[in-house]
Each structure stands twice: as structure tokens, then as C-alpha cells.
Write an enzyme that holds these catalytic residues in place. Structure first.
Site, PDB file in Angstrom:
ATOM      1  CB  CYS A 136      -1.363  -0.422   1.438  1.00 49.26           C
ATOM      2  SG  CYS A 136      -0.450  -0.115   2.920  1.00 49.26           S
ATOM      3  CG  HIS A 269      -4.698   0.386   4.385  1.00 51.46           C
ATOM      4  ND1 HIS A 269      -3.883   0.397   3.047  1.00 51.46           N
ATOM      5  CD2 HIS A 269      -4.936   0.331   3.841  1.00 51.46           C
ATOM      6  CE1 HIS A 269      -4.030   0.078   1.844  1.00 51.46           C
ATOM      7  NE2 HIS A 269      -5.286   0.159   2.591  1.00 51.46           N
ATOM      8  CG  ASN A 289      -7.696   1.508  -0.041  1.00 45.58           C
ATOM      9  OD1 ASN A 289      -7.384   1.215   0.271  1.00 45.58           O
ATOM     10  ND2 ASN A 289      -9.087   0.756   0.492  1.00 45.58           N
TER      11      ASN A 289
END
Length: 323
Positions: A136, A269, A289
Site C-alpha cells: 500500500c 495502511h 484506496n
């Protein structure tokens, strides 16, 4: 029931917000068909059903108490720990020092528009899917550079996350990394190639970067310590989309709407702040995202402002300036 009607039925039920916990076995079988699950044994299938049932109960409770809506999705047979381990990838730092300049956002915000979104200006690239690779950090940093390039050159490009995974020796590839150290690594590497030149593999591999194909180069980077959350509005409008660290545990089963209840039990994240606005008198932030367009609001999610949603007010937000 023919095959087409069956899948229409499955899609409708699995995507319904009005779930009934007593129907968990039916939902689970529909889930297995929809997502082509193969557990290998009845023992494992039963274990996954129990996790699914637990997640369903949480989804029902959230739908009753939050303004956002939650749904059965591709993560619903995974425990929260499994989802975080497989589909995030932010590494908590032992120390946060590197050569990115630190800026403390401790001044009250200036006056600005009530709503702003870089997507409306066509400066945000399409949502990607990191898959089962803890990268991520690479996706969020490169998404910000893609937006920087779009702001500067009025052109949308896709940069190579795989180059970051393979060639950033400051971070740890699919085993995790950080935002400001990723920018540091890009400066050390000299630049980033296009995704088309260095395609994504969702796995650690040998470094094969070609400096002759670098399209984006970073000259400076910054790390922000957020004291006033509202100040992020000024920063967002000034510098472009901002990679930020959050705790993703409470967004796993998100479908749509503004999340009011997203707690911070540990940052894990990296996502990209792209805008803010107000809906039904609730001010919100909009994030991009990296779980694909079949998750959330076409891959984006919104959280309520000024409540430190998902732990977003921390010292790991970072940006960079490109040549």
C-alpha cells in the site's frame, strides 16, 4: 433457477444492506459462489463460515449505528488480522527520521471552499488493486506522484509499483514500507518508470529498473505532523493529493457513505487523500484506496472530518515535489 437468474439473485442478496444473521448460512453459500471460493476441505470451509458469521454480525451492527453502509464483500471470510496482514502493508517505524523535511501542521486553517476534490479537476488516476501484497505504501506514494504529474503536465500516467517493490531497498516490498521512506528511495533511485514498462506482479522480485525509462523524478519530500486536522484542507489544495497512514480495520466491509466510527488500534495502511466536502451537514474527507473498484465507492471511501477517523491525524503523511 437458471444460471443467469441465480447470479442475479446472489448479487442482489449479497449486496443488500438489510442482512439477517439467521440467514448467515445462505449468505455464505452465495458468497462462496460469487467469489469462486475453494477451501479445500469441509473443516476449512466450516472455519471460514464462522469467521464470515462473525463479520456479518459486525456488518449488521455497523449498518444500525453508522451513517455509512457496510456489506458482505471479497474480504468477508477473512479475519481482520488476516485482511490487514494480506492487503495493507504500512510498516510502523522504529524511528521516522529521514531526509524528508518535517512540517508541523499546528496553525489554524485559512479560509477556503467548503468542498474540493482533485478528481473533478481530472488530476487523480484510476483506482488500482494491490492484491495480496503488502505494498500500500508504494501505491499511495506513486498515486500522489501521478497526481503531481497530472497537475504539472495535464496528463494522467500510471507509474510502476513493481519497481518500488523490487528496487526500493529502504522499504521491504510486499512485506511493508513507509510513505516518506518511499520518497527517499525514489530520490536515491533517480526516478520511476511507467507501469507499462515495469508491470505489476504483486510479489517481490529482482530489481530490473531501467533509468533510461524514468518518467518522474523527485527533487524534494516532506513529512507532516498533523495537529490541526482542518489544516489538511489548505495543504491538499496547495500541494495536491496527500498519501496518509490509517488503521484500515474498520473500513474492510465498507460499501458507501460517510464513516463516523473508524478507530485507531494501530496504523497499518496507506491511502491517498483526494478531497473533502459536506453531505447532509456532515463534513467529510475522501480517500482513494488500493483494493480495486469493486470495493467501497468505486474504490474510494469517505470519513467524517475532525474526529481523527481511522487515526488519520498522525506524523506519517508525506508529499513530494517532482522535477
Amino acid at each position: 433457477m437458471n444460471k443467469i437468474l441465480f447470479y442475479l439473485f446472489v448479487y442482489g442478496v449479497v449486496n443488500s444492506a438489510a442482512y439477517d444473521l439467521l440467514k448467515a448460512p445462505n449468505y455464505f453459500e452465495e458468497f462462496v459462489h460469487r467469489f469462486n471460493k475453494d477451501y479445500g476441505s469441509e473443516v476449512e470451509k466450516l472455519r471460514r463460515f464462522k469467521i464470515f458469521q462473525h463479520n456479518l454480525n459486525e456488518i449488521i451492527n455497523k449498518n444500525q449505528n453508522d451513517s455509512a453502509k457496510y456489506e458482505i464483500n471479497k474480504f468477508s471470510d477473512l479475519s481482520k488480522d488476516e485482511t490487514i496482514a494480506k492487503y495493507t502493508g504500512l510498516s510502523l517505524p522504529i524511528q521516522t527520521q529521514n531526509f524528508c523535511k518535517v512540517i508541523v501542521l499546528d496553525q489554524p486553517p485559512g479560509k477556503g471552499p467548503l468542498e474540493f476534490d482533485w478528481r473533478r479537476l481530472n488530476k487523480v488516476t484510476s483506482v488500482k488493486n494491490q492484491g495480496m501484497c503488502g505494498a500500500c505504501w508504494a501505491f499511495a506514494t506513486l498515486a500522489s506522484l501521478e497526481s503531481q504529474f497530472a497537475i504539472k503536465h495535464n496528463q494522467l500516467i500510471n507509474l510502476s509499483e513493481q519497481q518500488m517493490i523490487d528496487c526500493d531497498f529502504v522499504d521491504a516490498g510486499c512485506n511493508g514500507g513507509l510513505l516518506h521512506t518511499a520518497f527517499e528511495a525514489i530520490i536515491k533511485m533517480g526516478g520511476v518508470q511507467l507501469e507499462s514498462d515495469y508491470p505489476y506482479e504483486a510479489d517481490n522480485n529482482n530489481c530490473r529498473m531501467n533509468s533510461n525509462k524514468f518518467l518522474v523524478q523527485v527533487k524534494d519530500c516532506y513529512r507532516y505532523i498533523t495537529v490541526y486536522e482542518e489544516k489538511l484542507k489548505d495543504l491538499l489544495r496547495l500541494v495536491g493529493p496527500i498519501p496518509m497512514a490509517i488503521d484500515a480495520a474498520d473500513i474492510v466491509n465498507y460499501k458507501q457513505g460517510i464513516i463516523k466510527y473508524c478507530f485507531n488500534s494501530g496504523l497499518n495502511h496507506a491511502v491517498l487523500l483526494v478531497g473533502y466536502g459536506v453531505e447532509n451537514n456532515i463534513p467529510y474527507w475522501t480517500f482513494k484506496n488500493t483494493w480495486g473498484t469493486d470495493w467501497g465507492e468505486d474504490g474510494f471511501f469517505r470519513v467524517q472530518q475532525n474526529i481523527n477517523a481511522c487515526g488519520m491525524r498522525n506524523e506519517l503523511a508525506s508529499t513530494a515535489v517532482i522535477y
